[in-house]
Write an enzyme that holds these catalytic residues in place. Structure first.
Site, mmCIF file in Angstrom:
data_model
loop_
_atom_site.group_PDB
_atom_site.id
_atom_site.type_symbol
_atom_site.label_atom_id
_atom_site.label_comp_id
_atom_site.label_asym_id
_atom_site.label_seq_id
_atom_site.Cartn_x
_atom_site.Cartn_y
_atom_site.Cartn_z
ATOM 1 N N HIS A 139 0.826 -1.207 0.000
ATOM 2 C CA HIS A 139 0.000 0.000 0.000
ATOM 3 C C HIS A 139 0.856 1.251 0.000
ATOM 4 O O HIS A 139 1.610 1.480 0.937
ATOM 5 C CB HIS A 139 -0.919 0.005 1.227
ATOM 6 C CG HIS A 139 -1.648 1.303 1.400
ATOM 7 N ND1 HIS A 139 -1.545 2.083 2.520
ATOM 8 C CD2 HIS A 139 -2.485 1.962 0.562
ATOM 9 C CE1 HIS A 139 -2.301 3.178 2.380
ATOM 10 N NE2 HIS A 139 -2.883 3.120 1.194
ATOM 11 N N LEU A 150 5.906 2.266 1.880
ATOM 12 C CA LEU A 150 5.084 1.181 1.320
ATOM 13 C C LEU A 150 4.666 0.338 2.516
ATOM 14 O O LEU A 150 5.538 -0.171 3.238
ATOM 15 C CB LEU A 150 5.873 0.307 0.337
ATOM 16 C CG LEU A 150 6.213 0.805 -1.078
ATOM 17 C CD1 LEU A 150 4.982 1.280 -1.783
ATOM 18 C CD2 LEU A 150 7.297 1.854 -1.097
ATOM 19 N N GLU A 151 3.360 0.193 2.748
ATOM 20 C CA GLU A 151 2.895 -0.678 3.836
ATOM 21 C C GLU A 151 2.746 -2.086 3.263
ATOM 22 O O GLU A 151 1.931 -2.301 2.345
ATOM 23 C CB GLU A 151 1.551 -0.192 4.388
ATOM 24 C CG GLU A 151 1.650 1.108 5.176
ATOM 25 C CD GLU A 151 0.325 1.507 5.807
ATOM 26 O OE1 GLU A 151 -0.666 1.620 5.074
ATOM 27 O OE2 GLU A 151 0.277 1.683 7.037
ATOM 28 N N LEU A 152 3.575 -3.004 3.773
ATOM 29 C CA LEU A 152 3.501 -4.389 3.308
ATOM 30 C C LEU A 152 2.557 -5.131 4.258
ATOM 31 O O LEU A 152 2.870 -5.317 5.440
ATOM 32 C CB LEU A 152 4.887 -5.039 3.320
ATOM 33 C CG LEU A 152 6.026 -4.282 2.624
ATOM 34 C CD1 LEU A 152 7.278 -5.161 2.548
ATOM 35 C CD2 LEU A 152 5.623 -3.776 1.248
ATOM 36 N N ALA A 189 -1.094 3.597 8.250
ATOM 37 C CA ALA A 189 -0.944 5.018 7.862
ATOM 38 C C ALA A 189 -2.296 5.706 7.764
ATOM 39 O O ALA A 189 -2.497 6.783 8.329
ATOM 40 C CB ALA A 189 -0.212 5.114 6.519
#
Ligand code: NAI
Ligand SMILES: O=C(O)[C@@H](O)C(=O)[C@H](O)[C@@H](O)CO
Length: 318
Positions: A139, A150-152, A189
């Site tokens: 994300h 980047l949200e994994l 986030a």
């Protein structure tokens, strides 16, 4: 292991706000534009992509050549040769489920499969996949060609190997991939941003401050503060020798008072007219190119001062 850079091929599905931003980012890192394939179902996709990609580069810069950029006209053609496939299609569960079920049939068995989704968990998107261990939410924070996060967000089925390969890829590009360990609503986030937005709306709706005044407060305090040191680091520093514990010992009652008095506005409560009108009057149409130019400069200074590798790898020595 990721393919050697000179052989790496990436496919982006969906060439809207996020897809084109990712395209601009990858084109600046891939050996040639022929290594990037884009697939979008909109009519005249090729013309749209070629006309709009340039908007994602700073004015007066020399964008990479896109002569050999591959624009696929079918999904199988788009994905069959890719090592990484990222979808940035509509935020719609059915569309994403259909997409992954089809992609899985034609993609390489070890291709990385990523979704840009703002909030549809991989566990839901993967429901019609044969091998659910492959799918990972990656994300971005808009715009991903500039914002490093980047949200994994793996599903409970996502393999550790997929997570590790994805982290390695983004760290090698000096981005900040953060592994989120549970599939929470909105991941992290957005939850944080929307918690602050809820209190902001409450304060404007109650007449405590205007939209412009609230933004001025954030932009001249916690905005720059949290760009340098996040909330925990900042309050740990603020607690003196006793750190965060000292902070709560000194200020805990005030913190609890704010928490107990926090607003709890909900969508559709009726605050919309006042808040939306103030935003229109204060900002009209935001010059996003100017916003992005300043954001780039800010992030360049932060990278120079802090070294993003530390951010990308929180366990690294400070
Ligand atoms: N806009 C934002 O600020 C952010 C959006 N996201 C997520 O990224 C994803 C994309 O969002 P946006 O770029 O804003 O949407 P968008 O609406 O700008 O772009 C979506 C694109 O997908 C294309 N498309 C539709 N169905 C398709 C299909 N079956 N196959 C291929 N392409 C198809 C459309 O033609 C369009 O170009 C969403 O999941 C969204 O939640 C994530 C972070 C931020
Ligand atoms: O704010 C962002 O850029 C992203 O984290 C999002 O997912 C947004 O909420 C997006 O969905 C709408 O701007």
């Amino acid at each position: 292991m990721m393919e050697p850079e000179k052989e790496l091929r990436i496919t982006l599905i969906g060439a809207g706000t996020i897809g084109l931003s990712f395209a601009a980012f990858h084109l600046s890192h891939l050996p040639a534009s022929s290594h990037l394939t884009i697939y979008d179902t909109r009519p005249n996709a090729e013309q749209y992509i070629r006309d709009n990609l340039q908007n994602f580069y700073p004015k007066n810069s020399s964008p990479p050549s896109i002569t050999d950029l591959q624009i696929a006209t079918t999904l199988p053609d788009a994905v069959s040769n890719a090592h990484i496939i990222q979808e940035s299609g509509p935020e719609n569960l059915q569309i994403k489920q259909d997409l992954w079920a089809e992609v899985e049939k034609h993609a390489k068995k070890d291709a990385l499969l990523w979704s840009s989704t703002s909030g549809i968990p991989a566990s839901q998107q993967a429901q019609r996949m044969q091998n659910k261990t492959r799918l990972l939410v990656v994300h971005p924070y808009n715009p991903p060609h500039i914002m490093p996060l980047l949200e994994l967000v793996p599903s409970p089925s996502t393999s550790e190997e997929v997570i590790q390969r994805t982290q390695d890829f983004w760290r090698a590009r000096n981005r900040v991939p953060i592994h989120i360990h549970q599939e929470t609503t909105g991941f992290v986030a957005n939850r944080l941003a929307f918690a602050l937005l809820r209190e902001a709306i409450h304060l404007v709706d109650a007449g405590v401050v205007s939209v412009a005044e609230l933004d001025g407060i954030v932009e001249s305090s916690m905005g720059p503060r949290w760009a340098v040191a996040g909330p925990f680091k900042s309050y740990h520093a603020g607690g003196g020798p006793a750190g965060l514990e000292g902070f709560f010992k000194n200020i805990g009652e005030t913190v609890q008072g704010c928490w107990s008095d926090a607003g709890n506005v909900n969508v559709g409560d009726g605050w919309e007219g006042k808040v939306f009108r103030q935003a229109r009057e204060a900002y009209g149409t935001v010059d996003v190119a100017e916003r992005d130019r300043i954001t780039r400069r800010l992030l360049d200074v932060l990278e120079e001062e802090k070294g993003r590798k530390t951010l990308a790898n929180p366990s690294a020595s400070q």
